[in-house]
Design an enzyme around this catalytic site. Structure first.
Site, PDB file in Angstrom:
ATOM      1  N   GLY A  10     -10.317 -64.881  -6.312  1.00 45.57           N
ATOM      2  CA  GLY A  10     -11.614 -65.415  -6.736  1.00 45.57           C
ATOM      3  C   GLY A  10     -11.491 -66.801  -7.381  1.00 45.57           C
ATOM      4  O   GLY A  10     -10.394 -67.325  -7.556  1.00 45.57           O
ATOM      5  N   LYS A  11     -12.648 -67.350  -7.729  1.00 43.30           N
ATOM      6  CA  LYS A  11     -12.680 -68.707  -8.325  1.00 43.30           C
ATOM      7  C   LYS A  11     -11.847 -68.760  -9.607  1.00 43.30           C
ATOM      8  O   LYS A  11     -11.034 -69.653  -9.791  1.00 43.30           O
ATOM      9  CB  LYS A  11     -14.145 -69.115  -8.613  1.00 43.30           C
ATOM     10  CG  LYS A  11     -14.936 -69.470  -7.364  1.00 43.30           C
ATOM     11  CD  LYS A  11     -16.354 -69.882  -7.680  1.00 43.30           C
ATOM     12  CE  LYS A  11     -17.266 -68.724  -7.961  1.00 43.30           C
ATOM     13  NZ  LYS A  11     -17.403 -67.724  -6.883  1.00 43.30           N
ATOM     14  N   ASP A  32      -6.611 -57.770  -5.692  1.00 39.66           N
ATOM     15  CA  ASP A  32      -7.969 -58.161  -5.320  1.00 39.66           C
ATOM     16  C   ASP A  32      -8.649 -56.936  -4.710  1.00 39.66           C
ATOM     17  O   ASP A  32      -8.103 -55.833  -4.761  1.00 39.66           O
ATOM     18  CB  ASP A  32      -7.974 -59.377  -4.387  1.00 39.66           C
ATOM     19  CG  ASP A  32      -9.199 -60.252  -4.671  1.00 39.66           C
ATOM     20  OD1 ASP A  32      -9.113 -61.150  -5.526  1.00 39.66           O
ATOM     21  OD2 ASP A  32     -10.247 -60.008  -4.046  1.00 39.66           O
ATOM     22  N   LYS A  33      -9.832 -57.141  -4.156  1.00 40.31           N
ATOM     23  CA  LYS A  33     -10.638 -55.988  -3.716  1.00 40.31           C
ATOM     24  C   LYS A  33      -9.850 -55.045  -2.797  1.00 40.31           C
ATOM     25  O   LYS A  33      -9.814 -53.855  -3.032  1.00 40.31           O
ATOM     26  CB  LYS A  33     -11.879 -56.501  -3.000  1.00 40.31           C
ATOM     27  CG  LYS A  33     -13.054 -55.560  -3.057  1.00 40.31           C
ATOM     28  CD  LYS A  33     -14.233 -56.273  -2.461  1.00 40.31           C
ATOM     29  CE  LYS A  33     -15.520 -55.574  -2.695  1.00 40.31           C
ATOM     30  NZ  LYS A  33     -16.637 -56.456  -2.326  1.00 40.31           N
ATOM     31  N   GLY A  71     -12.210 -61.008 -18.896  1.00 36.14           N
ATOM     32  CA  GLY A  71     -13.380 -61.902 -18.975  1.00 36.14           C
ATOM     33  C   GLY A  71     -14.487 -61.465 -18.044  1.00 36.14           C
ATOM     34  O   GLY A  71     -15.545 -62.093 -17.986  1.00 36.14           O
ATOM     35  N   HIS A 127     -26.366 -70.987 -13.979  1.00 38.96           N
ATOM     36  CA  HIS A 127     -25.045 -70.854 -13.362  1.00 38.96           C
ATOM     37  C   HIS A 127     -25.135 -71.124 -11.863  1.00 38.96           C
ATOM     38  O   HIS A 127     -26.222 -71.093 -11.281  1.00 38.96           O
ATOM     39  CB  HIS A 127     -24.482 -69.443 -13.571  1.00 38.96           C
ATOM     40  CG  HIS A 127     -23.941 -69.198 -14.941  1.00 38.96           C
ATOM     41  ND1 HIS A 127     -24.730 -68.832 -15.997  1.00 38.96           N
ATOM     42  CD2 HIS A 127     -22.669 -69.282 -15.423  1.00 38.96           C
ATOM     43  CE1 HIS A 127     -23.981 -68.691 -17.078  1.00 38.96           C
ATOM     44  NE2 HIS A 127     -22.714 -68.959 -16.761  1.00 38.96           N
ATOM     45  N   LYS A 131     -22.910 -66.709  -8.553  1.00 34.96           N
ATOM     46  CA  LYS A 131     -22.733 -65.753  -9.658  1.00 34.96           C
ATOM     47  C   LYS A 131     -23.525 -64.477  -9.381  1.00 34.96           C
ATOM     48  O   LYS A 131     -24.703 -64.526  -9.062  1.00 34.96           O
ATOM     49  CB  LYS A 131     -23.172 -66.375 -10.992  1.00 34.96           C
ATOM     50  CG  LYS A 131     -22.930 -65.468 -12.179  1.00 34.96           C
ATOM     51  CD  LYS A 131     -22.989 -66.200 -13.499  1.00 34.96           C
ATOM     52  CE  LYS A 131     -22.873 -65.270 -14.699  1.00 34.96           C
ATOM     53  NZ  LYS A 131     -21.613 -64.512 -14.746  1.00 34.96           N
ATOM     54  N   GLY A 137     -23.114 -62.817 -19.088  1.00 36.94           N
ATOM     55  CA  GLY A 137     -22.505 -62.110 -20.210  1.00 36.94           C
ATOM     56  C   GLY A 137     -22.638 -62.921 -21.494  1.00 36.94           C
ATOM     57  O   GLY A 137     -22.877 -62.370 -22.574  1.00 36.94           O
ATOM     58  N   THR A 138     -22.519 -64.241 -21.361  1.00 34.49           N
ATOM     59  CA  THR A 138     -22.615 -65.112 -22.550  1.00 34.49           C
ATOM     60  C   THR A 138     -23.995 -65.012 -23.194  1.00 34.49           C
ATOM     61  O   THR A 138     -24.106 -64.981 -24.428  1.00 34.49           O
ATOM     62  CB  THR A 138     -22.326 -66.572 -22.146  1.00 34.49           C
ATOM     63  OG1 THR A 138     -21.078 -66.613 -21.480  1.00 34.49           O
ATOM     64  CG2 THR A 138     -22.300 -67.489 -23.353  1.00 34.49           C
TER      65      THR A 138
HETATM   66  N1  LIG Z   1     -15.488 -64.628 -19.695  1.00 29.38           N
HETATM   67  C1  LIG Z   1     -15.498 -65.852 -19.165  1.00 29.38           C
HETATM   68  O1  LIG Z   1     -15.240 -66.882 -19.842  1.00 29.38           O
HETATM   69  C2  LIG Z   1     -15.804 -65.989 -17.722  1.00 29.38           C
HETATM   70  C3  LIG Z   1     -16.098 -64.876 -16.994  1.00 29.38           C
HETATM   71  N2  LIG Z   1     -16.302 -64.966 -15.656  1.00 29.38           N
HETATM   72  C4  LIG Z   1     -16.526 -63.698 -14.977  1.00 29.38           C
HETATM   73  O2  LIG Z   1     -15.360 -63.406 -14.202  1.00 29.38           O
HETATM   74  C5  LIG Z   1     -15.737 -62.673 -13.049  1.00 29.38           C
HETATM   75  C6  LIG Z   1     -15.217 -63.377 -11.793  1.00 29.38           C
HETATM   76  O3  LIG Z   1     -15.819 -64.626 -11.676  1.00 29.38           O
HETATM   77  P1  LIG Z   1     -15.486 -65.576 -10.427  1.00 29.38           P
HETATM   78  O4  LIG Z   1     -14.027 -65.794 -10.332  1.00 29.38           O
HETATM   79  O5  LIG Z   1     -16.395 -66.737 -10.561  1.00 29.38           O
HETATM   80  O6  LIG Z   1     -15.989 -64.644  -9.217  1.00 29.38           O
HETATM   81  P2  LIG Z   1     -15.442 -64.578  -7.727  1.00 29.38           P
HETATM   82  O7  LIG Z   1     -16.452 -63.777  -6.981  1.00 29.38           O
HETATM   83  O8  LIG Z   1     -15.104 -65.952  -7.260  1.00 29.38           O
HETATM   84  O9  LIG Z   1     -14.077 -63.748  -7.856  1.00 29.38           O
HETATM   85  C7  LIG Z   1     -14.022 -62.371  -8.133  1.00 29.38           C
HETATM   86  C8  LIG Z   1     -12.841 -61.803  -7.376  1.00 29.38           C
HETATM   87  O10 LIG Z   1     -12.692 -60.420  -7.730  1.00 29.38           O
HETATM   88  C9  LIG Z   1     -12.579 -59.673  -6.527  1.00 29.38           C
HETATM   89  N3  LIG Z   1     -13.028 -58.297  -6.670  1.00 29.38           N
HETATM   90  C10 LIG Z   1     -14.253 -57.765  -6.482  1.00 29.38           C
HETATM   91  N4  LIG Z   1     -14.243 -56.442  -6.675  1.00 29.38           N
HETATM   92  C11 LIG Z   1     -12.965 -56.120  -6.975  1.00 29.38           C
HETATM   93  C12 LIG Z   1     -12.304 -54.905  -7.253  1.00 29.38           C
HETATM   94  N5  LIG Z   1     -12.958 -53.734  -7.272  1.00 29.38           N
HETATM   95  N6  LIG Z   1     -10.974 -54.933  -7.519  1.00 29.38           N
HETATM   96  C13 LIG Z   1     -10.290 -56.097  -7.508  1.00 29.38           C
HETATM   97  N7  LIG Z   1     -10.859 -57.293  -7.232  1.00 29.38           N
HETATM   98  C14 LIG Z   1     -12.185 -57.299  -6.976  1.00 29.38           C
HETATM   99  C15 LIG Z   1     -13.460 -60.433  -5.540  1.00 29.38           C
HETATM  100  O11 LIG Z   1     -13.201 -60.059  -4.198  1.00 29.38           O
HETATM  101  P3  LIG Z   1     -14.400 -60.257  -3.111  1.00 29.38           P
HETATM  102  O12 LIG Z   1     -14.694 -61.718  -3.086  1.00 29.38           O
HETATM  103  O13 LIG Z   1     -13.784 -59.718  -1.857  1.00 29.38           O
HETATM  104  O14 LIG Z   1     -15.561 -59.441  -3.621  1.00 29.38           O
HETATM  105  C16 LIG Z   1     -13.057 -61.853  -5.852  1.00 29.38           C
HETATM  106  O15 LIG Z   1     -11.857 -62.249  -5.224  1.00 29.38           O
HETATM  107  C17 LIG Z   1     -17.264 -62.532 -13.125  1.00 29.38           C
HETATM  108  O16 LIG Z   1     -17.583 -61.306 -13.743  1.00 29.38           O
HETATM  109  C18 LIG Z   1     -17.672 -63.694 -14.008  1.00 29.38           C
HETATM  110  O17 LIG Z   1     -18.903 -63.521 -14.633  1.00 29.38           O
HETATM  111  C19 LIG Z   1     -16.237 -66.142 -14.995  1.00 29.38           C
HETATM  112  C20 LIG Z   1     -15.965 -67.293 -15.669  1.00 29.38           C
HETATM  113  C21 LIG Z   1     -15.727 -67.313 -17.092  1.00 29.38           C
HETATM  114  O1  LIG Z   2     -19.640 -66.224 -13.656  1.00 31.96           O
HETATM  115  C1  LIG Z   2     -19.398 -67.307 -14.252  1.00 31.96           C
HETATM  116  O2  LIG Z   2     -19.166 -68.353 -13.643  1.00 31.96           O
HETATM  117  C2  LIG Z   2     -19.413 -67.285 -15.726  1.00 31.96           C
HETATM  118  N1  LIG Z   2     -19.529 -66.143 -16.329  1.00 31.96           N
HETATM  119  C3  LIG Z   2     -19.532 -65.906 -17.727  1.00 31.96           C
HETATM  120  C4  LIG Z   2     -20.870 -65.327 -18.155  1.00 31.96           C
HETATM  121  O3  LIG Z   2     -21.435 -64.503 -17.419  1.00 31.96           O
HETATM  122  O4  LIG Z   2     -21.339 -65.652 -19.230  1.00 31.96           O
HETATM  123  C5  LIG Z   2     -19.074 -67.093 -18.528  1.00 31.96           C
HETATM  124  C6  LIG Z   2     -19.419 -68.440 -17.967  1.00 31.96           C
HETATM  125  O5  LIG Z   2     -20.691 -68.794 -18.334  1.00 31.96           O
HETATM  126  C7  LIG Z   2     -19.189 -68.544 -16.465  1.00 31.96           C
END
Ligand SMILES: NC(=O)C1=CN([C@@H]2O[C@H](COP(=O)(O)OP(=O)(O)OC[C@H]3O[C@@H](n4cnc5c(N)ncnc54)[C@H](OP(=O)(O)O)[C@@H]3O)[C@@H](O)[C@H]2O)C=CC1
Ligand SMILES: O=C(O)C1=N[C@H](C(=O)O)C[C@H](O)C1
Length: 217
Positions: A10-11, A32-33, A71, A127, A131, A137-138
């Site tokens: 993922g990102k 990953d998934k 996160g 966002h 997303k 969540g924030t």
């Molecule tokens: N707390 C913080 O500061 C932040 C939190 N986040 C959170 O992090 C999470 C991921 O964000 P982001 O990277 O942008 O999202 P992405 O969708 O880019 O990445 C998520 C990854 O997790 C994989 N995934 C989905 N389901 C599962 C599973 N059951 N088991 C293992 N892997 C799985 C996805 O696969 P697939 O694409 O195949 O579904 C994908 O590769 C979100 O919940 C986001 O809100 C993000 C940024 C900051």
């Molecule tokens: O999914 C995101 O990108 C982000 N997720 C977190 C949230 O849900 O608050 C943190 C950040 O804002 C980026």
């Protein structure tokens, strides 16, 4: 440190892997998934994936005796309870936002919320269009810090990494507290700081506020 990443494709997963490797840490578990690859025992597991991954993440932490930095957003109260149970066995650091700025704003809101008790309040968050969860969540974290039910407006447009604004208004004044993540690398840097901080902890439930508070001592 030896670490694992849940959601490594993922990102956030890709950014975390790149940053941690650049800092000399070694990735030994990739989940990953539909894939899992393990080359060694991780000391820390970092989960930025999906709520659906949580049961497997918990299983992996127990199996490897690994601490957890999580996160992932959109968690339910039951999910948080499962994490609290896990924290009796390993150390967990959970936060819906790994930026210093948002966590400083949370500190400010917790300290001054009573001064705003008779002001109107609204939260706005924007966002990127990929997303999945809404509100962010924030936004929930900010609402919790103010400690009352607040209307949250969400937009999902373009590639915006994360904008949050809290408005307080009365009949004569408007206060606007805003935070913008200029790049999502800021969250990966926060996850790195959190992982390095958590590495020596044996067990317990922590948040990113514990990391910034230690920096303030
Ligand atoms: N707390 C913080 O500061 C932040 C939190 N986040 C959170 O992090 C999470 C991921 O964000 P982001 O990277 O942008 O999202 P992405 O969708 O880019 O990445 C998520 C990854 O997790 C994989 N995934 C989905 N389901 C599962 C599973 N059951 N088991 C293992 N892997 C799985 C996805 O696969 P697939 O694409 O195949 O579904 C994908 O590769 C979100 O919940 C986001 O809100 C993000 C940024 C900051
Ligand atoms: O999914 C995101 O990108 C982000 N997720 C977190 C949230 O849900 O608050 C943190 C950040 O804002 C980026």
């Amino acid at each position: 440190m030896k670490y694992g990443v849940i959601g490594y494709k993922g990102k956030m997963g890709r950014l975390i892997t790149k940053l941690f490797n650049e800092k000399g840490h070694t990735s030994v578990l990739y989940v990953d998934k539909n894939s899992i690859k393990q080359t060694d025992i991780p000391e820390i597991i970092i989960d930025f994936s999906s709520k659906d991954a949580l049961p497997h993440t918990i299983e992996l932490c127990i199996k490897n005796s690994a601490n957890l930095v999580i996160g992932t957003t959109g968690l339910s109260n039951e999910d948080i309870s499962s994490l609290k149970d896990l924290s009796k066995k390993v150390a967990i650091l959970q936060s819906y936002n790994f930026s210093f700025g948002i966590n400083i704003i949370v500190e400010i809101l917790e300290k001054f919320k009573t001064l705003f008790s008779d002001w109107d309040c609204e939260i706005f968050e924007i966002h990127h269009s990929e997303k999945k969860d809404k509100p962010s969540g924030t936004a929930f974290m900010l609402e919790k810090a103010i400690n009352r039910k607040i209307n949250i407006t969400s937009a999902r447009i373009g590639g915006i990494p994360g904008d949050h604004t809290i408005l307080f208004a009365n009949q004569g004044e408007l206060i606007s507290i805003s935070h913008r993540a200029i790049s999502r690398e800021v969250f990966a840097l926060g996850a790195l700081k959190a992982s390095e901080w958590l590495l020596s902890k044996k067990k317990g439930y922590y948040t990113f506020k514990d990391v910034i508070k230690e920096g303030l001592k």
